[in-house]
Design an enzyme around this catalytic site. Structure first.
Site: not given
Length: 236
Positions: A19, A21-22, A44
């Site tokens: 998904g 983020g870092g 997703e």
């Protein structure tokens, strides 16, 4: 370090879900650096790190059983470069979220690797990915569906990733691996479905382990400052 451990568990031809983020960006960099090939995407949320992997040829979706040749997603999050790359690009396929996150559809692809974040985990393996105590911090998303669907997939793997600890506003260090979840904390993924748990200190494989074996494996990947305390506070 977490991304490196995860990349080590990704094989050529795997179909990935990860998904925002870092961590997702770091995983992408590690996959490219490690020279992985023929990876697929069904996820997703699709972000710019997938675009970079597609441009480098790491992701080509050539070995997928469903939607071969196409990166499948429900939501796309990124900037103008991602929008321009995706515009009328036949290598992308957007579907309704109830199709993308359906564990039965996830399992139709072989070698699915699901990668999801957690906020905390207790020594039995219960995962909280959405609340701080009773306060809702984020949504559940499709985490449980992906944990199940990836393990239903032929040679699939489920990975839960979290940092071993965090600091509060006062600078005090707190373990994110706990004897019990914070009171009021939600169980996003039940312990019976948790397979791999990854922190910066290593990987714990919880599948088919007894309760005590699970606890010992999790303590081994906890922050060293908290391991003795966790052993003293085993809840069983």
């Amino acid at each position: 370090q977490i991304a490196g451990y995860i990349a080590d568990r990704v094989h050529d031809g795997d179909c990935l879900q990860f998904g925002l983020g870092g961590l997702a960006n770091a995983i992408g960099e590690n996959l490219a650096y490690a020279g992985k090939r023929d990876l697929g995407i069904q996820t997703e949320v699709l972000t710019s790190c997938v675009m970079e992997l597609m441009k480098k040829g790491v992701v080509n979706n050539s070995r997928k059983q469903t939607c071969p040749g196409r990166s499948v997603y429900a939501n796309m999050v990124g900037g103008p470069e991602l929008w321009a790359f995706a515009h009328e690009n036949p290598a992308f396929c957007q579907k309704e979220i109830d199709w993308v996150n359906d564990a039965r559809n996830i399992a139709r692809n072989d070698h699915v690797v699901s990668i999801n974040n957690a906020m905390e985990i207790d020594l039995t393996g219960q995962v909280n990915s959405e609340t701080i105590g009773p306060r809702q911090y984020s949504g559940t998303g499709g985490q449980l569906e992906w944990v199940i669907g990836s393990q239903w997939s032929k040679d699939g793997r489920s990975i839960i990733a979290l940092r071993s600890c965090c600091r509060d506003k006062a600078g005090q260090l707190h373990s994110k691996i706990l004897p019990q979840l914070t009171p009021g904390g939600a169980v996003t993924t039940p312990r019976t479905w948790v397979q791999y748990v990854v922190t910066e200190y290593g990987v714990a494989d919880l599948k088919y382990k007894s309760t005590l074996e699970r606890a010992k494996a999790l303590i081994e990947i906890a922050h060293p400052d908290f391991r003795a305390e966790l052993r003293r506070n085993l809840p069983f």
